[in-house]
Write a protein that holds these residues in place. Structure first.
Motif, PDB file in Angstrom:
ATOM      1  N   ARG A  15       1.085 -19.092   0.657  1.00 20.83           N
ATOM      2  CA  ARG A  15       2.220 -18.967   1.580  1.00 20.83           C
ATOM      3  C   ARG A  15       2.777 -17.544   1.566  1.00 20.83           C
ATOM      4  O   ARG A  15       3.207 -17.015   2.597  1.00 20.83           O
ATOM      5  CB  ARG A  15       3.304 -19.970   1.205  1.00 20.83           C
ATOM      6  N   LEU A  16       2.745 -16.929   0.397  1.00 20.91           N
ATOM      7  CA  LEU A  16       3.190 -15.536   0.306  1.00 20.91           C
ATOM      8  C   LEU A  16       2.282 -14.621   1.125  1.00 20.91           C
ATOM      9  O   LEU A  16       2.751 -13.728   1.848  1.00 20.91           O
ATOM     10  CB  LEU A  16       3.219 -15.092  -1.149  1.00 20.91           C
ATOM     11  N   LEU A  17       0.961 -14.830   1.033  1.00 24.36           N
ATOM     12  CA  LEU A  17       0.025 -14.021   1.811  1.00 24.36           C
ATOM     13  C   LEU A  17       0.284 -14.197   3.306  1.00 24.36           C
ATOM     14  O   LEU A  17       0.232 -13.232   4.079  1.00 24.36           O
ATOM     15  CB  LEU A  17      -1.407 -14.414   1.472  1.00 24.36           C
ATOM     16  N   HIS A  18       0.553 -15.438   3.726  1.00 23.53           N
ATOM     17  CA  HIS A  18       0.834 -15.687   5.142  1.00 23.53           C
ATOM     18  C   HIS A  18       2.104 -14.953   5.566  1.00 23.53           C
ATOM     19  O   HIS A  18       2.154 -14.343   6.657  1.00 23.53           O
ATOM     20  CB  HIS A  18       0.991 -17.195   5.381  1.00 23.53           C
ATOM     21  N   ALA A  19       3.130 -14.985   4.715  1.00 18.15           N
ATOM     22  CA  ALA A  19       4.385 -14.301   5.048  1.00 18.15           C
ATOM     23  C   ALA A  19       4.201 -12.790   5.103  1.00 18.15           C
ATOM     24  O   ALA A  19       4.726 -12.116   6.005  1.00 18.15           O
ATOM     25  CB  ALA A  19       5.455 -14.673   4.027  1.00 18.15           C
ATOM     26  N   VAL A  20       3.460 -12.242   4.156  1.00 19.87           N
ATOM     27  CA  VAL A  20       3.185 -10.798   4.168  1.00 19.87           C
ATOM     28  C   VAL A  20       2.426 -10.413   5.429  1.00 19.87           C
ATOM     29  O   VAL A  20       2.712  -9.384   6.055  1.00 19.87           O
ATOM     30  CB  VAL A  20       2.388 -10.394   2.913  1.00 19.87           C
ATOM     31  N   ALA A  21       1.465 -11.258   5.828  1.00 22.10           N
ATOM     32  CA  ALA A  21       0.697 -10.981   7.047  1.00 22.10           C
ATOM     33  C   ALA A  21       1.612 -10.911   8.257  1.00 22.10           C
ATOM     34  O   ALA A  21       1.484 -10.022   9.110  1.00 22.10           O
ATOM     35  CB  ALA A  21      -0.371 -12.055   7.248  1.00 22.10           C
ATOM     36  N   ARG A  22       2.576 -11.845   8.352  1.00 22.56           N
ATOM     37  CA  ARG A  22       3.502 -11.840   9.487  1.00 22.56           C
ATOM     38  C   ARG A  22       4.365 -10.570   9.481  1.00 22.56           C
ATOM     39  O   ARG A  22       4.640  -9.983  10.527  1.00 22.56           O
ATOM     40  CB  ARG A  22       4.410 -13.070   9.436  1.00 22.56           C
ATOM     41  N   GLN A  23       4.805 -10.155   8.281  1.00 24.19           N
ATOM     42  CA  GLN A  23       5.641  -8.958   8.200  1.00 24.19           C
ATOM     43  C   GLN A  23       4.854  -7.712   8.600  1.00 24.19           C
ATOM     44  O   GLN A  23       5.396  -6.809   9.253  1.00 24.19           O
ATOM     45  CB  GLN A  23       6.206  -8.819   6.778  1.00 24.19           C
ATOM     46  N   LEU A  24       3.585  -7.661   8.228  1.00 30.02           N
ATOM     47  CA  LEU A  24       2.764  -6.516   8.623  1.00 30.02           C
ATOM     48  C   LEU A  24       2.537  -6.501  10.134  1.00 30.02           C
ATOM     49  O   LEU A  24       2.589  -5.443  10.764  1.00 30.02           O
ATOM     50  CB  LEU A  24       1.426  -6.569   7.890  1.00 30.02           C
ATOM     51  N   ASP A  75       4.485  -7.784  12.417  1.00 30.20           N
ATOM     52  CA  ASP A  75       5.743  -7.418  13.074  1.00 30.20           C
ATOM     53  C   ASP A  75       6.017  -5.921  12.952  1.00 30.20           C
ATOM     54  O   ASP A  75       6.540  -5.299  13.880  1.00 30.20           O
ATOM     55  CB  ASP A  75       6.899  -8.203  12.451  1.00 30.20           C
ATOM     56  N   ALA A  76       5.661  -5.345  11.804  1.00 33.32           N
ATOM     57  CA  ALA A  76       6.016  -3.949  11.553  1.00 33.32           C
ATOM     58  C   ALA A  76       5.048  -2.967  12.188  1.00 33.32           C
ATOM     59  O   ALA A  76       5.459  -1.988  12.815  1.00 33.32           O
ATOM     60  CB  ALA A  76       6.101  -3.696  10.041  1.00 33.32           C
ATOM     61  N   VAL A  77       3.732  -3.193  12.010  1.00 32.08           N
ATOM     62  CA  VAL A  77       2.751  -2.222  12.517  1.00 32.08           C
ATOM     63  C   VAL A  77       1.871  -2.796  13.621  1.00 32.08           C
ATOM     64  O   VAL A  77       1.394  -2.051  14.475  1.00 32.08           O
ATOM     65  CB  VAL A  77       1.871  -1.676  11.369  1.00 32.08           C
ATOM     66  N   GLY A  78       1.663  -4.113  13.621  1.00 29.38           N
ATOM     67  CA  GLY A  78       0.874  -4.709  14.699  1.00 29.38           C
ATOM     68  C   GLY A  78       1.577  -4.616  16.030  1.00 29.38           C
ATOM     69  O   GLY A  78       0.940  -4.460  17.083  1.00 29.38           O
ATOM     70  N   SER A  79       2.910  -4.701  16.005  1.00 24.26           N
ATOM     71  CA  SER A  79       3.674  -4.605  17.256  1.00 24.26           C
ATOM     72  C   SER A  79       3.558  -3.230  17.897  1.00 24.26           C
ATOM     73  O   SER A  79       3.832  -3.066  19.085  1.00 24.26           O
ATOM     74  CB  SER A  79       5.153  -4.915  16.972  1.00 24.26           C
ATOM     75  N   ALA A  80       3.143  -2.240  17.114  1.00 27.87           N
ATOM     76  CA  ALA A  80       2.950  -0.884  17.653  1.00 27.87           C
ATOM     77  C   ALA A  80       1.554  -0.700  18.231  1.00 27.87           C
ATOM     78  O   ALA A  80       1.182   0.419  18.604  1.00 27.87           O
ATOM     79  CB  ALA A  80       3.203   0.153  16.555  1.00 27.87           C
ATOM     80  N   GLY A  81       0.773  -1.770  18.276  1.00 28.18           N
ATOM     81  CA  GLY A  81      -0.564  -1.698  18.867  1.00 28.18           C
ATOM     82  C   GLY A  81      -1.690  -1.512  17.879  1.00 28.18           C
ATOM     83  O   GLY A  81      -2.839  -1.365  18.278  1.00 28.18           O
ATOM     84  N   THR A 120       5.493   2.610   6.846  1.00 34.61           N
ATOM     85  CA  THR A 120       6.029   1.423   7.512  1.00 34.61           C
ATOM     86  C   THR A 120       5.448   0.150   6.905  1.00 34.61           C
ATOM     87  O   THR A 120       6.163  -0.841   6.695  1.00 34.61           O
ATOM     88  CB  THR A 120       5.712   1.468   9.019  1.00 34.61           C
ATOM     89  N   ALA A 121       4.152   0.170   6.619  1.00 37.46           N
ATOM     90  CA  ALA A 121       3.508  -0.993   6.006  1.00 37.46           C
ATOM     91  C   ALA A 121       4.074  -1.266   4.617  1.00 37.46           C
ATOM     92  O   ALA A 121       4.320  -2.421   4.242  1.00 37.46           O
ATOM     93  CB  ALA A 121       2.001  -0.780   5.931  1.00 37.46           C
ATOM     94  N   LEU A 122       4.289  -0.209   3.825  1.00 36.91           N
ATOM     95  CA  LEU A 122       4.863  -0.386   2.483  1.00 36.91           C
ATOM     96  C   LEU A 122       6.257  -1.003   2.570  1.00 36.91           C
ATOM     97  O   LEU A 122       6.601  -1.910   1.805  1.00 36.91           O
ATOM     98  CB  LEU A 122       4.927   0.952   1.762  1.00 36.91           C
ATOM     99  N   GLU A 123       7.059  -0.519   3.488  1.00 36.89           N
ATOM    100  CA  GLU A 123       8.414  -1.051   3.649  1.00 36.89           C
ATOM    101  C   GLU A 123       8.380  -2.506   4.082  1.00 36.89           C
ATOM    102  O   GLU A 123       9.190  -3.327   3.631  1.00 36.89           O
ATOM    103  CB  GLU A 123       9.190  -0.214   4.660  1.00 36.89           C
ATOM    104  N   ALA A 124       7.416  -2.856   4.946  1.00 34.93           N
ATOM    105  CA  ALA A 124       7.310  -4.246   5.399  1.00 34.93           C
ATOM    106  C   ALA A 124       6.953  -5.170   4.244  1.00 34.93           C
ATOM    107  O   ALA A 124       7.511  -6.261   4.104  1.00 34.93           O
ATOM    108  CB  ALA A 124       6.254  -4.345   6.504  1.00 34.93           C
ATOM    109  N   VAL A 125       6.035  -4.745   3.399  1.00 36.01           N
ATOM    110  CA  VAL A 125       5.623  -5.577   2.272  1.00 36.01           C
ATOM    111  C   VAL A 125       6.761  -5.734   1.265  1.00 36.01           C
ATOM    112  O   VAL A 125       6.929  -6.798   0.661  1.00 36.01           O
ATOM    113  CB  VAL A 125       4.380  -4.976   1.593  1.00 36.01           C
ATOM    114  N   ARG A 126       7.552  -4.688   1.082  1.00 39.19           N
ATOM    115  CA  ARG A 126       8.628  -4.727   0.078  1.00 39.19           C
ATOM    116  C   ARG A 126       9.785  -5.661   0.458  1.00 39.19           C
ATOM    117  O   ARG A 126      10.594  -6.013  -0.393  1.00 39.19           O
ATOM    118  CB  ARG A 126       9.199  -3.317  -0.121  1.00 39.19           C
ATOM    119  N   ARG A 127       9.896  -6.048   1.724  1.00 36.19           N
ATOM    120  CA  ARG A 127      11.015  -6.899   2.129  1.00 36.19           C
ATOM    121  C   ARG A 127      10.959  -8.230   1.380  1.00 36.19           C
ATOM    122  O   ARG A 127       9.905  -8.865   1.330  1.00 36.19           O
ATOM    123  CB  ARG A 127      11.000  -7.131   3.640  1.00 36.19           C
TER     124      ARG A 127
END
Length: 723
Positions: free
Chosen positions: A330-339, A341-347, A381-388
């Protein structure tokens, strides 16, 4: 007699008979077939045999599941439910294959069965279309009385055919259409008749479709086949297998275009689902490594200057071990969503490579420092997303990541680029984690050299490239030689000698220090025994360096005992040197080994004392006999000028060091330990150390390290007299 079930990675696979019975129950009522239930079981038993044999093979033969799919069509299992239920049964009954490899193989079998089924069904439709086309061609002109006589039969086939049939003139106007095509398109005949085919444009039309259709109407081609989607009036989408054929008049001029249409919506959805499953991670639904490499290779071929950020979670194993694998998933799934949202949304493409590793593909990187900065920004940006913080049930979990950042420079293929990214990720881990590292070609080349050097060590030992030199251990009170320290040397075939500081750490990291250290111990004791045999009055102490990795080896005490027995060298004349950092916090097994060695009579010395913990309280718990003061410690304390009693040239700091070393020597003596000073290089250092009560010393002031054959001469000399 039923065959014995095969055992997969996660459980037993069914027998062919078991699989056939379950399969038969699932598909018996999905299509009309001229077989009773028992005959269906026998038929499917043969197909099940083939599939199970293919799954057990070392290499999956895709032709087998392709033939199975075609066999279903040939047996008249032609309705959509037949293939859908077949794939469901295979996915459920063959799931015991287990593991990533088993799941991949099962998905490949399902896909091949579906592909074989689709091809066979298309071929059957093509044959029907050819029959209808022949009938339509037979009805071209009233002048051909024999052909026109079959018009009634053609109209019956045209009107009642299960596949959609439409007729258009060379301008693209629909002149006739049957009921099946109207049902497929969801439109009444009056809406379609006299309409233009050009109105049926769909966003997912194959590029160039309408240009090729115009070429067909112009007589430049005779056939065109493709899969095409249509929108129905209610907004729903239907996918069709479409075959366009040109009908010419007797002189060869274009007359009509016949369209044969089959509704393949369910099959298309199934294939789309299978393709998605084959290209996406089931846990996070991110693109998997297969799809990632496809996109990366496409970007490299298009020369769009891609870059990658290769990410690995720090300490994820601790999450699994303490909170359980379910919460870890579940943690891996949550980290994937945060990534995402953070960098995938930029294309940028975010993919999961497996385990706790993710990768971000950044396309269109600018050249020079601007491109590097863009990659660094994505990494930050990816590091910050994972740290949340992530809340899972009552747990709030905070994790970090390490990232390797690499950009394509035109000289790497996809595999090389990812290898460089993996290396760079390791740098970020080694530099402290929770950070990113940018690829550096010089550092990478150095790592490659280190790896190649490490890989050469076993053969180098076999070829005799390693040797020992010995440096005298001198009693400071009378300058006599009481022993030697064995020092390892490596001389390459081209004559170059490698610094021990370069290759010894590599041996420790790789574990090769265990066999290498065993060789050093054996060779050193053998040489010492040879010196004693030449001069029985000579009994030097043999001091040998031992790595912490060797001490942790369960067989180490036995290895030492075996060497002593084989060489005849006395245990009390063997001294094993371990660094201060290796001894402090010694695990129970290693501590027991030290006590066993001490019980045998072997001396234990702490090497490089003064560079680590310098914990005298802990020394009382260890079976230690000697301290060897680190060279930097000695140099600072003894200074470089003046005589034994002249400290006028010392600075205040040197005077403090002098007093500290004196205190260390007195404390060591209080604990019953002897003290050896390393790196004694000047008469001043020798005089200061002797005045402080240091027992022995070694260094260039007395003698450099020399080959074994020179030691007998030095053992009889008084060292430093001529200095």
């Amino acid at each position: 007699m039923a065959e014995a079930p095969d055992t997969g990675a996660s459980g037993p696979l069914p027998t062919a008979e078991q699989l056939a019975r379950v399969w038969a129950r699932a598909v018996a009522d999905t299509s009309f077939v001229p077989m009773d239930h028992k005959t269906i079981v026998v038929f499917l038993r043969g197909l099940a045999d083939d599939l199970l044999a293919a799954l057990r093979a070392d290499e999956l033969d895709h032709a087998v599941p392709l033939r199975v799919g075609a066999a279903l069509v040939h047996a008249h299992f032609t309705e959509a439910g037949s293939i859908e239920h077949t794939l469901a049964v295979l996915g459920r009954e063959l799931r015991p294959l287990g593991g990533a490899e088993g799941a991949g193989r099962l998905a490949a079998v399902q896909g091949a069965v579906a592909a074989g089924y689709a091809r066979a069904l298309q071929e059957r439709t093509r044959q029907e279309q050819q029959e209808v086309t022949a009938s339509a061609f037979a009805a071209r002109t009233a002048a051909e009385q024999a052909r026109w006589a079959s018009e009634a039969r053609f109209q019956a086939v045209f009107a009642d055919a299960l596949i959609g049939i439409g007729l258009a003139d060379t301008e693209g106007r629909i002149v006739d259409i049957n009921r099946a095509m109207c049902e497929i398109l969801g439109r009444p005949p009056e809406e379609l008749s006299n309409g233009m085919i050009w109105t049926f444009v769909h966003p997912e039309d194959v590029p160039g479709l309408w240009d090729r259709t115009k070429e067909l109407l112009a007589g430049e081609r005779n056939h065109l086949r493709l899969e095409k989607a249509y929108f129905r009036p209610d907004g729903s989408e239907v996918w069709t297998d479409l075959v366009l054929s040109l009908i010419r008049d007797p002189d060869g001029s274009p007359l009509y275009m016949v369209a044969m249409m089959e509704n393949i919506t369910e099959r298309h959805r199934l294939q789309t689902r299978l393709q998605h499953q084959a290209q996406h991670d089931p846990l996070t639904d991110l693109p998997n490594r297969t799809l990632f490499f496809e996109r990366l290779e496409a970007a490299l071929q298009a020369e769009t200057h891609p870059g990658v950020c290769y990410l690995d979670l720090d300490g994820f194993k601790a999450v699994n071990d303490t909170l359980g694998h379910d919460l870890g998933d579940r943690l891996l799934h949550a980290v994937a969503r945060q990534l995402v949202d953070a960098v995938g949304s930029a294309g940028h493409l975010v993919a999961r490579m497996g385990g706790d590793e993710f990768v971000v593909l950044v396309d269109g990187i600018e050249e020079g420092e601007a491109g590097n900065e863009r990659l660094r920004a994505v990494a930050r940006t990816a590091l910050e997303a994972v740290r949340r913080p992530i809340r899972l049930d009552e747990n709030e979990i905070v994790v970090s990541a390490s990232i390797g950042v690499v950009r394509a420079d035109g000289g790497h293929d996809a595999a090389e680029l990812m290898k460089a990214a993996d290396t760079t990720l390791y740098w970020a881990k080694a530099d402290g984690r929770n950070r990113y590292a940018l690829f550096d070609e010089d550092r990478h080349r150095s790592d490659v050299d280190r790896f190649e050097l490490s890989a050469r060590m076993p053969d180098a030992l076999t070829r005799g490239e390693f040797s020992l030199e010995y440096q005298p251990l001198v009693r400071l009170a009378d300058r006599s030689v009481l022993g030697v320290e064995a020092l390892l040397r490596w001389t390459l075939p081209d004559g170059r000698r490698l610094d021990p500081g370069r290759f010894v750490p590599l041996a420790e990291d790789s574990g090769f220090i265990v066999p290498l250290g065993r060789w050093v111990l054996r060779q050193a004791c053998r040489n010492a025994a040879a010196w004693a045999a030449t001069n029985p009055d000579t009994q030097p102490l043999m001091s040998v360096n031992v790595a912490a990795r060797q001490l942790r080896e369960p067989s180490f005490v036995g290895d030492v005992a075996a060497v002593l027995a084989a060489t005849g060298w006395p245990a009390e004349l063997l001294q094993l040197e371990l660094t201060e950092s290796a001894l402090m916090g010694t695990p129970d097994g290693s501590l027991a080994a030290l006590h066993a060695l001490s019980g045998m009579g072997v001396r234990i010395a702490i090497d490089d004392f003064g560079t680590g913990y310098s914990n005298f309280a802990y020394l009382r718990q260890l079976p230690v006999h000697a301290l060897k003061l680190a060279g930097s410690f000695v140099t600072g304390a003894a200074g470089r000028g003046g005589g034994a009693d002249d400290r006028s040239g010392q600075t205040g700091g040197e005077q403090v060091d002098h007093e500290v070393v004196g205190l260390v020597i007195r404390l060591a003596h209080t604990l019953g330990l002897t003290v050896t000073a390393e790196s004694v290089e000047t008469a001043s250092q020798f005089a200061h150390l002797r005045q402080l009560g240091c027992d022995t010393g070694q260094g260039w002031y007395f003698a450099p390290a020399v080959p074994a054959e020179q030691i007998p001469r030095l053992l009889a000399a008084r060292m430093g007299d001529q200095r």
